[in-house]
Every structure is written in structure tokens, then in C-alpha cells.
Design a protein around this motif. Structure first.
Motif, PDB file in Angstrom:
ATOM      1  N   PRO A   1       0.830  -1.219   0.000  1.00 10.95           N
ATOM      2  CA  PRO A   1       0.000   0.000   0.000  1.00 10.95           C
ATOM      3  C   PRO A   1       0.859   1.261   0.000  1.00 10.95           C
ATOM      4  CG  PRO A   1      -0.879  -1.608   1.533  1.00 10.95           C
ATOM      5  CD  PRO A   1       0.431  -2.155   1.061  1.00 10.95           C
ATOM      6  N   TYR A   2       0.508   2.207  -0.867  1.00 10.14           N
ATOM      7  CA  TYR A   2       1.195   3.486  -1.015  1.00 10.14           C
ATOM      8  C   TYR A   2       2.620   3.324  -1.544  1.00 10.14           C
ATOM      9  CZ  TYR A   2      -2.676   4.634   2.067  1.00 10.14           C
ATOM     10  OH  TYR A   2      -3.925   4.737   2.632  1.00 10.14           O
TER      11      TYR A   2
ATOM     12  N   ILE B   1      -2.382   2.729 -10.329  1.00 14.29           N
ATOM     13  CA  ILE B   1      -2.289   3.264 -11.685  1.00 14.29           C
ATOM     14  C   ILE B   1      -0.914   2.970 -12.272  1.00 14.29           C
ATOM     15  CG2 ILE B   1      -3.924   5.134 -11.206  1.00 14.29           C
ATOM     16  CD1 ILE B   1      -1.568   7.059 -11.187  1.00 14.29           C
ATOM     17  N   ILE B   2      -0.839   3.092 -13.585  1.00 12.48           N
ATOM     18  CA  ILE B   2       0.417   2.940 -14.321  1.00 12.48           C
ATOM     19  C   ILE B   2       0.626   4.207 -15.145  1.00 12.48           C
ATOM     20  CG2 ILE B   2      -0.805   1.687 -16.169  1.00 12.48           C
ATOM     21  CD1 ILE B   2       1.818   0.208 -16.748  1.00 12.48           C
ATOM     22  N   CYS B   3       1.847   4.734 -15.119  1.00 18.18           N
ATOM     23  CA  CYS B   3       2.159   5.992 -15.798  1.00 18.18           C
ATOM     24  C   CYS B   3       3.391   5.818 -16.677  1.00 18.18           C
ATOM     25  CB  CYS B   3       2.416   7.118 -14.788  1.00 18.18           C
ATOM     26  SG  CYS B   3       1.042   7.444 -13.656  1.00 18.18           S
ATOM     27  N   PHE B   4       3.455   6.624 -17.744  1.00 14.89           N
ATOM     28  CA  PHE B   4       4.564   6.581 -18.688  1.00 14.89           C
ATOM     29  C   PHE B   4       5.195   7.955 -18.794  1.00 14.89           C
ATOM     30  CE2 PHE B   4       1.498   3.382 -19.845  1.00 14.89           C
ATOM     31  CZ  PHE B   4       2.264   2.268 -20.127  1.00 14.89           C
TER      32      PHE B   4
ATOM     33  N   PHE C   1       1.992   2.624  -9.351  1.00 17.42           N
ATOM     34  CA  PHE C   1       1.711   3.228  -8.060  1.00 17.42           C
ATOM     35  C   PHE C   1       0.520   2.534  -7.411  1.00 17.42           C
ATOM     36  CE2 PHE C   1       3.558   6.275 -10.926  1.00 17.42           C
ATOM     37  CZ  PHE C   1       4.532   6.905 -10.182  1.00 17.42           C
ATOM     38  N   ASN C   2       0.699   2.107  -6.183  1.00 16.90           N
ATOM     39  CA  ASN C   2      -0.385   1.500  -5.415  1.00 16.90           C
ATOM     40  C   ASN C   2      -0.966   2.547  -4.473  1.00 16.90           C
ATOM     41  OD1 ASN C   2      -2.191  -0.079  -4.060  1.00 16.90           O
ATOM     42  ND2 ASN C   2      -0.687  -1.457  -3.143  1.00 16.90           N
ATOM     43  N   GLY C   3      -1.844   3.364  -5.032  1.00 15.87           N
ATOM     44  CA  GLY C   3      -2.427   4.462  -4.262  1.00 15.87           C
ATOM     45  C   GLY C   3      -1.752   5.764  -4.626  1.00 15.87           C
ATOM     46  N   ILE C   4      -2.531   6.816  -4.788  1.00 16.22           N
ATOM     47  CA  ILE C   4      -1.991   8.113  -5.157  1.00 16.22           C
ATOM     48  C   ILE C   4      -2.618   9.179  -4.279  1.00 16.22           C
ATOM     49  CG2 ILE C   4      -1.535   7.477  -7.545  1.00 16.22           C
ATOM     50  CD1 ILE C   4      -4.128   8.754  -8.341  1.00 16.22           C
ATOM     51  N   GLY C   5      -2.087  10.379  -4.375  1.00 23.35           N
ATOM     52  CA  GLY C   5      -2.607  11.474  -3.576  1.00 23.35           C
ATOM     53  C   GLY C   5      -1.853  11.603  -2.269  1.00 23.35           C
ATOM     54  N   SER C   6      -2.124  12.684  -1.543  1.00 26.32           N
ATOM     55  CA  SER C   6      -1.427  12.944  -0.287  1.00 26.32           C
ATOM     56  C   SER C   6      -1.946  12.032   0.816  1.00 26.32           C
ATOM     57  CB  SER C   6      -1.616  14.411   0.120  1.00 26.32           C
ATOM     58  OG  SER C   6      -2.999  14.699   0.262  1.00 26.32           O
TER      59      SER C   6
ATOM     60  N   SER D   1      -1.723   7.555   8.689  1.00 24.57           N
ATOM     61  CA  SER D   1      -2.785   6.928   7.906  1.00 24.57           C
ATOM     62  C   SER D   1      -2.274   5.656   7.255  1.00 24.57           C
ATOM     63  CB  SER D   1      -3.294   7.901   6.844  1.00 24.57           C
ATOM     64  OG  SER D   1      -3.817   9.062   7.448  1.00 24.57           O
ATOM     65  N   LYS D   2      -1.030   5.663   6.797  1.00 20.81           N
ATOM     66  CA  LYS D   2      -0.469   4.479   6.171  1.00 20.81           C
ATOM     67  C   LYS D   2      -0.359   3.332   7.169  1.00 20.81           C
ATOM     68  CE  LYS D   2       3.057   5.042   3.470  1.00 20.81           C
ATOM     69  NZ  LYS D   2       4.376   5.472   2.954  1.00 20.81           N
ATOM     70  N   MET D   3      -0.083   3.660   8.430  1.00 16.91           N
ATOM     71  CA  MET D   3       0.059   2.624   9.434  1.00 16.91           C
ATOM     72  C   MET D   3      -1.293   2.047   9.834  1.00 16.91           C
ATOM     73  SD  MET D   3       2.982   4.452  11.802  1.00 16.91           S
ATOM     74  CE  MET D   3       2.967   3.099  12.976  1.00 16.91           C
ATOM     75  N   ILE D   4      -2.327   2.898   9.853  1.00 20.27           N
ATOM     76  CA  ILE D   4      -3.652   2.435  10.279  1.00 20.27           C
ATOM     77  C   ILE D   4      -4.370   1.709   9.151  1.00 20.27           C
ATOM     78  CG2 ILE D   4      -5.905   3.198  11.088  1.00 20.27           C
ATOM     79  CD1 ILE D   4      -4.487   5.514  12.487  1.00 20.27           C
ATOM     80  N   ASN D   5      -4.398   2.312   7.977  1.00 19.07           N
ATOM     81  CA  ASN D   5      -5.122   1.762   6.838  1.00 19.07           C
ATOM     82  C   ASN D   5      -4.118   1.182   5.845  1.00 19.07           C
ATOM     83  OD1 ASN D   5      -6.897   1.082   4.851  1.00 19.07           O
ATOM     84  ND2 ASN D   5      -7.419   3.189   4.283  1.00 19.07           N
ATOM     85  N   ARG D   6      -3.857  -0.111   5.979  1.00 25.08           N
ATOM     86  CA  ARG D   6      -2.843  -0.721   5.150  1.00 25.08           C
ATOM     87  C   ARG D   6      -3.281  -0.871   3.694  1.00 25.08           C
ATOM     88  NH1 ARG D   6       1.850  -0.189   6.026  1.00 25.08           N
ATOM     89  NH2 ARG D   6       2.383  -2.101   4.930  1.00 25.08           N
TER      90      ARG D   6
END
Length: 334
Positions: A15-16, A59-62, A126-131, A136-141
Motif C-alpha cells: 500500500p502506497y 495506476i500505471i504511468c509513462f 503506483f499503489n495508491g496516489i494522492g497525499s 494513515s499508512k500505518m492504520i489503513n494498510r
């Protein structure tokens, strides 16, 4: 044709988390096509992509030249939804190589010959985007995904051939030097002192709206490049339904009507490039017909011939700048 394959083994995305794939493409011979196959365990409802939480969106980006960053704007999500709606995960023509797409279970991206240029390309997953905050990363894996990738490049063995099937010719303009006295309407007053002028001309014949491709090796000292179309005395056709003759130019890559650095209708205006970048400059010349005769032209196998003239104005060795009045020096690394 030649084939090159790059394989990326199964990689986990926490995640993230994010991962980059770097691919370096050497200079020509030209590439005929490129395909990128992505296999993952992502299960994403593309019909609800706009409502999907950004922080959980894989998502996947080029991007060419450097690692991409995920585009998280609302407009980008609308584009993702539009491109993916009704799709089976296969994008036949990747129109914008600097674009992001929602990651799917099976995805195939294909690049056309004009889209493949020498250099370094990056693919970002990317596994998850945005701020997000560390807490939050620790709580919501969130979910952990895995992906693997295959990149297949098809190239042309002959350096003077290009196209999807390597069956189209690229001509070298520098082998077509013409007598300077026969170059019409040139600026003779500029070709004096430290300024050197080189002239080229070529009678070009186009059949059934084919596109003619040429290249010119531009040195560092070129001040100006001019391309003219001489229609009056060298234009031969039994059909007057030509609306324009489009010239497209592109640095280090084959141009077309959508991918080019410069363009002009050379029946009306010459193409003038001031201080062109050093390297290979490619040109594509295409006849454009009135729409109401388009089909008829194909059926009758129409052939159009015309004279195109090139002129390069360059500085003599050791000179540079406007009108070649500056002293030019080469810096050496000791």
C-alpha cells in the motif's frame, strides 16, 4: 526485422508503494513497433473509476526522459475513465506517452513507429496516489498488489527503412546536393564572409497520398534551415484537386500530422527553422486532397511530382552567433 524483449519478474506493491521500470532505447535503425504487456492481480471496477478513492487507486504511468509522477487531478481521472470505459485492457495506440492509466489485471499498450524515439523511458506503477500521512499508512494498510511485465521491441535491420513492416524508405538529403545557382529565390547576400550556404533539391513523386520521409544531419553551427516548394515549373499532375502539400519536421524522430516539431503548407509558405538543434532532423511530406475527391484519388492511382528545395545557412568553423559574427570555442574536459 529484429526483436528485443525485456522481462520484469513478479514484483509486489505494498500500500502506497511504487515501482519504476527503466528502458533505454539506442539510436536507429528505426523501431517498427513496441508493446508493453502488464499482468497483475488488480480487480478494479473501471465503470466506477471516478468515485474510487484516490489513495487506493493503482495506476500505471509513462514518461520519457525521467520517472513519471502520478496525475491525481479530477480531469486526469475523467480521462482514465474515458480511455478505459468499454476497454478490454488493450490500448492499440498509446497516443500520449506521458499519461496515466488505471492498472488492470491484463493490459497491453502498443506504440506506433513515430512514437518510438531513442532515449530513456520510464514506466511507473503506483499503489495508491494522492497525499497521505504516515499515521494513515500505518492504520489503513490497504491492498497489496503484484505485477509482472513484458516489453517487446521490433526494429528494422536496415537503417534506411522504417514503418510498422520496415518497408518504407528514409532518404538522406545530404546526398542530394544541388548547384547553388539553381536554387530559386535564395538570399545570396547572406552567403558571404563567415557564412556558408548549402543547397539541396529533389524532385519528389507521391502516389496515392503516400508520405515521403527524409532526413538531414544538422551540425552544431547551423544558423538557419529553409525549405521551399517550387510549384510553378516542376509540378506535374492531370488532377488539380490538391488542397495543400504539408511538410512536417521533427528532431531525432519520424514526424507525422500529430507528432512533429514544425509544420507548414509549403505551397504557401516555406519552412524556416532558426538555430535548429544539432542532430538528425527528419521531414515528412504529405499531399492533402480535397475531401470530396479523396476516394476517387485512391482508385485512379494518381501520381504527383514536385520540386522541393532545401537551404542551410551555417557558420564557418570557429564562428557562431547571429550572422556568424561571434567567436566559437569548444570546451574540453580535462
Amino acid at each position: 526485422m529484429t526483436y528485443t524483449r525485456y522481462k520484469v519478474s513478479a514484483t509486489k506493491l505494498e500500500p502506497y508503494d511504487w515501482s519504476y521500470i527503466r528502458v533505454e532505447l539506442p539510436p536507429p535503425p528505426f523501431y517498427a513497433s513496441a508493446s508493453i504487456e502488464i499482468v497483475s492481480n488488480v480487480k478494479l471496477n473501471l465503470k466506477k473509476i471516478v468515485k474510487h478513492p484516490k489513495r487506493k487507486l493503482p495506476i500505471i504511468c509513462f514518461r520519457g526522459g525521467g520517472p513519471p509522477l502520478p496525475d491525481v487531478s479530477e480531469t486526469a481521472l475523467e480521462v482514465l475513465h474515458h480511455l478505459s470505459n468499454g476497454s478490454s485492457g488493450e490500448i492499440q495506440n498509446l497516443h500520449n506517452i506521458e499519461q496515466c492509466y488505471p492498472l488492470q489485471k491484463n493490459m497491453t499498450f502498443k506504440l506506433m513507429p513515430q512514437q518510438i524515439t531513442p532515449g530513456v523511458y520510464y514506466i511507473g506503477l503506483f499503489n495508491g496516489i494522492g497525499s497521505t500521512r504516515t499515521q494513515s499508512k500505518m492504520i489503513n494498510r490497504g491492498s497489496t498488489y503484484s505485477f509482472s511485465a513484458n516489453l517487446i521491441l521490433e526494429g528494422c535491420l536496415n537503417s534506411t527503412m522504417w514503418g510498422e513492416h520496415c518497408d518504407q524508405v528514409v532518404d538522406d538529403l545530404s546526398n542530394l546536393q544541388h548547384d547553388s545557382n539553381e536554387f530559386g529565390n535564395r538570399d545570396d547576400e547572406h552567403c558571404v564572409g563567415n557564412i556558408a550556404c548549402t543547397h539541396y533539391s529533389r524532385v519528389i513523386c507521391t502516389k496515392n497520398m503516400d508520405m515521403n520521409v527524409y532526413f538531414l544531419d544538422v551540425t552544431e553551427a547551423v544558423e538557419r534551415l529553409t525549405i521551399r516548394f517550387n510549384k510553378a515549373s516542376h509540378f506535374h499532375s492531370r488532377n488539380a484537386n490538391v488542397s495543400s502539400v504539408m511538410l512536417y519536421a521533427r528532431h531525432n524522430a519520424i514526424p507525422d500530422k500529430t507528432l512533429h516539431d514544425y509544420s507548414t503548407d509549403i505551397t504557401k509558405d516555406p519552412l524556416v527553422v532558426h538555430l535548429p538543434m544539432a542532430g538528425i532532423l527528419y521531414f515528412a511530406i504529405e499531399m492533402v486532397f480535397w475531401s470530396n475527391v479523396h476516394d476517387g484519388m485512391r482508385e485512379r492511382n494518381i501520381k504527383l511530382c514536385y520540386l522541393v528545395e532545401w537551404e542551410t545557412i551555417a557558420c564557418q568553423q570557429g564562428k557562431a552567433g547571429p550572422n556568424c559574427t561571434w567567436e566559437g570555442h569548444i570546451l574540453k574536459v580535462c
